[in-house]
Design an enzyme around this catalytic site. Structure first.
Site, PDB file in Angstrom:
ATOM      1  N   ASP A   1       2.115  -0.767   0.016  1.00  0.00           N
ATOM      2  CA  ASP A   1       1.846   0.562  -0.513  1.00  0.00           C
ATOM      3  C   ASP A   1       1.038   0.453  -1.803  1.00  0.00           C
ATOM      4  O   ASP A   1       0.943  -0.616  -2.414  1.00  0.00           O
ATOM      5  CB  ASP A   1       3.135   1.355  -0.699  1.00  0.00           C
ATOM      6  CG  ASP A   1       4.066   0.736  -1.721  1.00  0.00           C
ATOM      7  OD1 ASP A   1       3.706   0.715  -2.906  1.00  0.00           O
ATOM      8  OD2 ASP A   1       5.148   0.279  -1.330  1.00  0.00           O
ATOM      9  N   THR A   2       0.468   1.552  -2.219  1.00  0.00           N
ATOM     10  CA  THR A   2      -0.469   1.554  -3.348  1.00  0.00           C
ATOM     11  C   THR A   2       0.152   0.975  -4.612  1.00  0.00           C
ATOM     12  O   THR A   2      -0.517   0.281  -5.388  1.00  0.00           O
ATOM     13  CB  THR A   2      -0.964   2.990  -3.621  1.00  0.00           C
ATOM     14  OG1 THR A   2      -1.498   3.536  -2.411  1.00  0.00           O
ATOM     15  CG2 THR A   2      -2.043   3.001  -4.680  1.00  0.00           C
TER      16      THR A   2
END
Length: 242
Positions: free
Chosen positions: A107-108
């Protein structure tokens, strides 16, 4: 015979197996297969298409094949482009002309190891849950961690989308109100590590993936890439039956 065919011992030597003489010995000992058959001295192969194994491990001889390790920085989207204009994986592989796939996602807000390749079969199998490829993470979490948490996670806990268990868990270090832990899972569900640790009362402040299978992040700096070596490739292909 095609114009691309070369003597097998030359192909092996070019791929870094050893000298031509050493490669000839491997062939003579029956330790080399080409397209599933034991090779013989004098064989000629097309390195761009032949499937070669040495001692049961795949040898990558097609120079067009790309296998990269990337240390994804925090804030980078795990895709080759982003409609919102955020930094993406494409920013780090501008010199690669081939279309490549990223193996799995981070995820970011997460950091660490991502594999990039143009071998679609390898990418698909590494992500498929049936091959149970282990992934190792180091996480900075809230609070002191009970020494018994590892046993609890090994037995398994149930999240909203089903049960999950870990392959390994250990406490690396402890601070005043935070702890550094290492967790190994073969699950590929979205945000599985964050959700799992949050479920047992230890929300994650920072998450770094350090290994995929036997490929380690090592001292690769954030935002940089490196080519996987033949040993790493052989282990990956073997793990997924290629």
């Amino acid at each position: 015979m095609t114009e691309n065919e070369q003597r097998l011992q030359k192909v092996l030597a070019s791929a870094g197996v050893g000298s031509r003489r050493a490669s000839e010995e491997l062939i003579a000992e029956g330790r080399v297969t080409v397209d599933g058959k034991v090779a013989i001295l004098g064989s000629r192969v097309d390195p761009s298409t032949a499937v070669i194994h040495v001692d049961g491990e795949r040898l990558i001889t097609d120079v067009r094949t790309v296998h990269l390790a990337l240390n994804k920085p925090r804030g980078v989207v795990s895709s080759m482009s982003d409609e919102q204009g955020r930094p993406s994986l494409a920013n780090y592989v501008t010199a690669v002309p081939e279309r490549i796939f990223h193996v799995g996602r981070l995820d970011t807000d997460s950091e660490g190891l991502l594999l990039l390749t143009n071998d679609g079969d390898l990418a698909h199998r590494l992500m498929h849950p049936s091959y149970e490829i282990a992934k190792t993470y180091r996480c900075e979490v809230r609070g002191p961690v009970s020494p018994f948490l590892g046993k609890k996670l090994a037995k398994g806990v149930t999240l909203d989308d089903g049960p999950v268990s870990v392959d390994d868990f250990r406490i690396i270090d402890e601070f005043e109100s935070r702890s550094l832990v290492e967790i190994v899972v073969h699950e590929g569900r979205k945000h599985i590590v964050r959700r799992l640790l949050d479920h047992v009362g230890h929300p994650v402040y920072r998450l770094v993936r350090t290994k995929i299978g036997t490929v380690a992040l090592g001292n690769l700096k954030p935002g940089t890439v490196r080519n996987l070596n033949q040993g790493e490739l052989g282990a990956l292909y073997k793990a997924v039956g290629l």
